[in-house]
Scaffold this motif. Structure first.
Motif, short mmCIF file in Angstrom:
data_model
loop_
_atom_site.label_atom_id
_atom_site.label_comp_id
_atom_site.label_asym_id
_atom_site.label_seq_id
_atom_site.Cartn_x
_atom_site.Cartn_y
_atom_site.Cartn_z
N LEU A 1 33.21 39.75 34.51
CA LEU A 1 33.29 41.21 34.42
C LEU A 1 34.33 41.76 35.40
O LEU A 1 34.99 42.76 35.12
CB LEU A 1 31.93 41.85 34.67
CG LEU A 1 30.90 41.63 33.56
CD1 LEU A 1 29.54 42.20 33.96
CD2 LEU A 1 31.38 42.29 32.26
N ARG A 2 34.46 41.10 36.54
CA ARG A 2 35.50 41.52 37.48
C ARG A 2 36.88 41.31 36.89
O ARG A 2 37.80 42.11 37.10
CB ARG A 2 35.36 40.72 38.78
CG ARG A 2 36.37 41.09 39.86
CD ARG A 2 36.27 42.54 40.24
NE ARG A 2 37.18 42.86 41.35
CZ ARG A 2 37.38 44.06 41.83
NH1 ARG A 2 36.75 45.10 41.30
NH2 ARG A 2 38.20 44.29 42.84
N ILE A 3 37.07 40.25 36.12
CA ILE A 3 38.35 40.00 35.45
C ILE A 3 38.65 41.12 34.45
O ILE A 3 39.78 41.62 34.37
CB ILE A 3 38.33 38.63 34.76
CG1 ILE A 3 38.34 37.52 35.81
CG2 ILE A 3 39.52 38.47 33.81
CD1 ILE A 3 38.15 36.12 35.24
N VAL A 4 37.63 41.52 33.69
CA VAL A 4 37.82 42.62 32.73
C VAL A 4 38.19 43.90 33.48
O VAL A 4 39.06 44.66 33.05
CB VAL A 4 36.55 42.82 31.89
CG1 VAL A 4 36.70 44.04 30.99
CG2 VAL A 4 36.26 41.58 31.05
N GLN A 5 37.52 44.15 34.61
CA GLN A 5 37.87 45.30 35.43
C GLN A 5 39.34 45.25 35.84
O GLN A 5 40.06 46.26 35.78
CB GLN A 5 37.02 45.33 36.70
CG GLN A 5 35.70 46.05 36.57
CD GLN A 5 35.11 46.32 37.95
OE1 GLN A 5 35.30 45.56 38.90
NE2 GLN A 5 34.39 47.41 38.07
N GLY A 6 39.78 44.08 36.26
CA GLY A 6 41.16 43.93 36.70
C GLY A 6 42.16 44.20 35.59
O GLY A 6 43.20 44.85 35.81
N ILE A 7 41.86 43.74 34.39
CA ILE A 7 42.75 43.99 33.25
C ILE A 7 42.84 45.49 32.97
O ILE A 7 43.92 46.04 32.72
CB ILE A 7 42.26 43.23 32.01
CG1 ILE A 7 42.41 41.72 32.23
CG2 ILE A 7 43.03 43.66 30.76
CD1 ILE A 7 41.80 40.88 31.12
N GLY A 8 41.68 46.17 33.04
CA GLY A 8 41.66 47.60 32.79
C GLY A 8 42.46 48.39 33.81
O GLY A 8 43.29 49.24 33.46
N VAL A 9 42.22 48.13 35.09
CA VAL A 9 42.93 48.89 36.12
C VAL A 9 44.39 48.48 36.19
O VAL A 9 45.26 49.27 36.57
CB VAL A 9 42.24 48.71 37.50
CG1 VAL A 9 42.63 47.41 38.17
CG2 VAL A 9 42.53 49.89 38.41
N GLY A 10 44.70 47.24 35.76
CA GLY A 10 46.09 46.80 35.72
C GLY A 10 46.91 47.60 34.72
O GLY A 10 48.11 47.83 34.93
N GLY A 11 46.29 48.02 33.63
CA GLY A 11 46.98 48.85 32.66
C GLY A 11 46.93 50.32 32.99
O GLY A 11 47.76 51.10 32.53
#
Length: 468
Positions: free
Chosen positions: A139-149
């Motif tokens: 879930l932290r990885i998904v968070q990172g993808i979201g904030v990265g965009g």
């Protein structure tokens, strides 16, 4: 720095090629407000995790380790989110440069909100054993993808809706939203930490994560009311004309990588700020707790006070960058943060809540000084057709290398020093500051913008070469 509402078009805004398009002051104000709120929501999600990882996730998800080792492991999961941020920068940067900034920002906000809410529902290691940290990392990885965009889109929207000579302030609104999200996360987590430890660790910590779903609806409502970037719309028209003539349309990421100079410049400029920011906002929580004896509520209170002040100092720094230039403001921030590093630790380690608040408030003055001008500085390195991809990727690479690994490195260095000796951490900060100063001085000036009427250019100087 005030926004005057107007239904009339104001002075025209030049594009990258010097042609003119109208400037709508009312829409500009709406874009700034929506970007501020949207970024605050995104970073509430992202930094809520950082605060929880610093204070409680070691006990909840790595209970088989010693307290210090558990904290190091929990902070290590921060790196997973930062590692995935460049992926988000590339994926959503491509979408944003092809189909539009507005639609892409809607996607990133939904993705981030869902991931954060699910973290609030996760069972701990006491309930499902080793699967708990695995799910947490995913879930932290998904968070990172979201904030990265998110960052590239919000910054690009503000930058492209603003007039030359006002773009540093406009883009600083995005970074002003970051401390707003930090303050909200710290306040809510701090309030629930007032519960008895048993209740806080069983269910109290979950509520701030679950509240993300409510905040996402607010952010989406604001984002759906704004118009697409006018510079992007005009760029799309030119792309369509090129395709009609049979010309191939190269993917934005390939265009950026074929001329990597500006991408490298964006990366190098952001390394020191992220390392220093992690030192204050993540490592500082650990230090205040382990060496100052402050409770979770007290450390979160000090961080919230600093974050609240950061909202205003970020806007001030952006305003000043438009007036006297980006580099003097950024240099003041980097050098000041490095010199204040040791006094900062003394204040947090004193055991006094008042001293911890002072330390955080002074630190954010320096943090704002290098972070507020950074979005427009990086955005100006790329043309409209690749700005979302180039600026977003450069910024997220810096956040991964410096922001993602720094908290774990700091904790490991602290452990190497016996848990109380910060000399290795301070040496790391000194090296980061030297590299940051060198990068800012050597980075070539962003693309110059055409003047309109009596307005100043954003940055003066020669156009950078194709290799940067």
């Amino acid at each position: 720095m005030s926004f005057t509402p107007s239904h009339q078009h104001d002075l025209p805004r030049p594009q990258d090629d010097g042609s003119q398009i109208p400037f709508d002051r009312r829409e500009y104000r709406r874009v700034l407000i929506s970007s501020y709120i949207g970024t605050a929501v995104e970073y509430y999600d992202f930094l809520l995790y950082a605060a929880a990882a610093s204070l409680i996730f070691g006990e909840l998800f790595f209970s088989g380790l010693s307290p210090l080792a558990g904290t190091v492991a929990a902070l290590g999961t921060l790196a997973a989110g930062y590692l995935s941020r460049p992926i988000g920068g590339v994926v959503f940067g491509h979408i944003g440069d092809r189909i539009g900034r507005k639609k892409t920002l809607t996607m990133t906000m939904i993705l981030m909100g869902v991931a954060t809410s699910l973290i609030g529902l996760l069972p701990t290691s006491a309930q499902i054993g080793g699967f708990a940290p695995v799910l947490l990392i995913l879930l932290r990885i998904v968070q990172g993808i979201g904030v990265g965009g998110e960052w590239g889109g919000a910054t690009t929207m503000c930058y492209e809706h603003a007039r030359p000579g006002r773009r540093a302030f406009a883009a600083s609104v995005v970074n002003a939203g970051m401390p707003a999200g930090t303050a909200l996360a710290a306040v809510l987590l701090g309030l629930f930490s007032l519960l008895p430890d048993e209740q806080f660790l069983s269910w109290g910590w979950r509520i701030p994560f679950l509240l993300s779903s409510v905040l996402v609806f607010v952010g989406l409502w604001m984002r759906l009311r704004i118009s697409e970037s006018p510079l992007f719309v005009e760029a799309q028209k030119k792309e369509a004309e090129s395709e009609a003539r049979g010309e191939d349309r190269t993917a934005p990421i390939l265009q950026v990588l074929r001329r990597p100079g500006m991408l490298i410049a964006a990366l190098c400029t952001g390394l020191a700020p992220f390392a220093l920011n992690a030192f204050v906002n993540t490592f500082g929580l650990v230090w205040a707790s382990e060496n100052g004896g402050l409770s979770s509520t007290q450390t979160l209170t000090a961080q919230a006070c600093g974050a609240f002040v950061n909202i205003f100092t970020a806007l001030t720094a952006g305003y000043l960058a438009d007036r006297i230039g980006h580099k003097p403001i950024m240099m003041f921030g980097i050098i000041g943060a490095a010199l204040f590093a040791y006094p900062f630790l003394l204040l947090l380690g004193s055991g006094s809540l008042g001293a911890a608040i002072v330390g955080n408030v002074v630190a954010v003055v320096f943090i704002a000084s290098f972070f507020a001008p950074l979005p427009s500085f990086i955005s100006g390195l790329f043309p409209t057709s690749t700005r979302y991809t180039g600026a977003g990727l450069g910024y997220q690479l810096a956040s991964t290398l410096a922001g993602g690994f720094s908290p774990m490195i700091f904790s490991a260095l602290l452990a190497a020093g016996g848990g109380t000796d910060p000399r290795y951490v301070l040496m790391f900060i000194a090296v980061a500051a030297v590299l940051g100063v060198t990068a800012v001085v050597r980075v070539r000036k962003p693309l110059p913008e055409q003047e309109t009427g009596a307005e100043r250019t954003l940055v003066t100087g020669p156009v950078p070469s194709s290799t940067g």
